[in-house]
Design an enzyme around this catalytic site. Structure first.
Site, mmCIF file in Angstrom:
data_model
loop_
_atom_site.group_PDB
_atom_site.id
_atom_site.type_symbol
_atom_site.label_atom_id
_atom_site.label_comp_id
_atom_site.label_asym_id
_atom_site.label_seq_id
_atom_site.Cartn_x
_atom_site.Cartn_y
_atom_site.Cartn_z
ATOM 1 N N HIS A 1 13.601 29.269 55.966
ATOM 2 C CA HIS A 1 13.847 29.902 54.668
ATOM 3 C C HIS A 1 14.581 31.246 54.859
ATOM 4 O O HIS A 1 15.633 31.481 54.264
ATOM 5 C CB HIS A 1 12.502 30.101 53.955
ATOM 6 C CG HIS A 1 12.604 30.723 52.598
ATOM 7 N ND1 HIS A 1 12.351 30.030 51.438
ATOM 8 C CD2 HIS A 1 12.927 31.985 52.211
ATOM 9 C CE1 HIS A 1 12.519 30.831 50.404
ATOM 10 N NE2 HIS A 1 12.862 32.029 50.848
ATOM 11 N N GLU A 2 14.034 32.087 55.727
ATOM 12 C CA GLU A 2 14.643 33.404 55.940
ATOM 13 C C GLU A 2 16.013 33.278 56.616
ATOM 14 O O GLU A 2 16.927 34.040 56.312
ATOM 15 C CB GLU A 2 13.723 34.310 56.770
ATOM 16 C CG GLU A 2 12.367 34.620 56.119
ATOM 17 C CD GLU A 2 12.467 35.171 54.703
ATOM 18 O OE1 GLU A 2 13.419 35.917 54.411
ATOM 19 O OE2 GLU A 2 11.591 34.845 53.876
ATOM 20 N N ASP B 1 12.450 34.351 44.728
ATOM 21 C CA ASP B 1 13.922 34.327 44.742
ATOM 22 C C ASP B 1 14.464 33.821 43.408
ATOM 23 O O ASP B 1 15.430 34.358 42.872
ATOM 24 C CB ASP B 1 14.436 33.368 45.831
ATOM 25 C CG ASP B 1 14.023 33.818 47.220
ATOM 26 O OD1 ASP B 1 13.809 35.019 47.416
ATOM 27 O OD2 ASP B 1 13.919 32.947 48.094
HETATM 28 ZN ZN ZN Z 1 13.419 33.758 49.903
#
Ligand code: ZN
Length: 282
Positions: free
Chosen positions: A59-60, A135
């Site tokens: 994800h990062e 997000d």
């Molecule tokens: Zn994120």
């Protein structure tokens, strides 16, 4: 940083030095203090399964890769899968100079970077977690402001839609204070969705064509936990790091330190927001 922020920074740095039984406060302590203020306190003792760590790492990495590829986005400052504050991982971007305004293309880039985390999960695991909630909220918020407050939609023009001051203070129904027609409301909604969909598709396209880098950075994160700007750059340009970060602190040592100083904020326990993307220049 304001004067009060600087005071806070010096205090935090002094605390890190005291906890480490050091006589002097050095750059190392100031760095730790800055990271704590900008990204939240480290929560190293939080137990994450290998599966969750892998998910967070990809994800990062998604955020970091897109951030680096976007020509108008602030540079990557740090990527970590050490839980901080409410997030299971953080990708931090820092502008090269103080900025008080943002241009439309920077906002559009920011939307693509925000989608990067979720898209990486999708591409790698074929499934998604609720980790991209933060997000998505941030991206929707930016897109809505671009359309309703900042006159950045060609379709809707230089008009402020809705009284934004009022909504903040009065818990009134949106429709009660809405100063535009139902038809306009629908236009706004579809314009917001169009901005996000476009960003999502761009993020997907970019990560699919940088699939190898996605593996490289995620694996490096799983090994080292935190990567700096130069590490991300090396991995993307050369496929390896010329000067890898120090290996992560062994867990035993970390537990001892924690017992000694009990510095973690455990009050955040229940409300974890995995894989949050730090706001630009926050
Ligand atoms: Zn994120």
């Amino acid at each position: 940083f304001s004067g009060a922020d600087l005071e806070n920074l010096v205090n935090e740095a002094a605390l890190f030095a005291a906890r480490g039984d050091k006589r002097l406060v050095r750059m190392e302590e100031f760095d730790k203090a800055k990271d704590k203020i900008m990204m939240g306190a480290e929560r190293k003792s939080m137990v994450m399964s290998e599966k969750e760590k892998r998910n967070t790492a990809y994800h990062e990495s998604g955020h970091a890769i897109i951030g680096r590829l976007m020509p108008d986005h602030d540079p990557v400052y740090k990527v970590t899968i050490i839980p901080r504050g409410r997030a299971l991982g953080v990708t931090m971007f820092l502008p090269e100079e103080d900025k008080y305004t943002q241009r439309k293309y920077e906002m559009l880039d920011h939307l693509v970077v925000a989608m990067g985390g979720r898209v990486a999960e999708e591409i790698v695991f074929g499934d998604v977690t609720n980790g991209a909630g933060g997000d998505i909220k941030m991206a929707t918020d930016i897109a809505r402001k671009m359309v309703c407050q900042w006159g950045m939609s060609d379709d809707l023009g230089m008009v402020e839609y809705g009284d934004h001051q009022e909504h903040k203070f009065l818990a009134r129904d949106m429709t009660a204070t809405r100063s535009y027609s139902e038809n306009t409301a629908q236009k706004i909604d579809s314009e917001v969705k169009r901005l996000i969909d476009t960003a999502y598709n761009k993020a997907r396209e970019m990560l699919l064509s940088h699939r190898e880098e996605l593996d490289l950075i995620a694996h490096a994160l799983l090994e080292y936990e935190t990567l700096g700007a130069s590490h991300v750059k090396d991995l993307m340009d050369d496929g390896e790091m010329s000067d890898p970060p120090a290996s992560p602190t062994p867990p035993e040592l970390d537990t001892v330190n924690k017992k000694k100083n009990n510095s973690e904020d455990s009050s955040l326990g229940d409300d974890i927001n995995p894989g949050e993307l730090s706001p630009v220049g926050a």
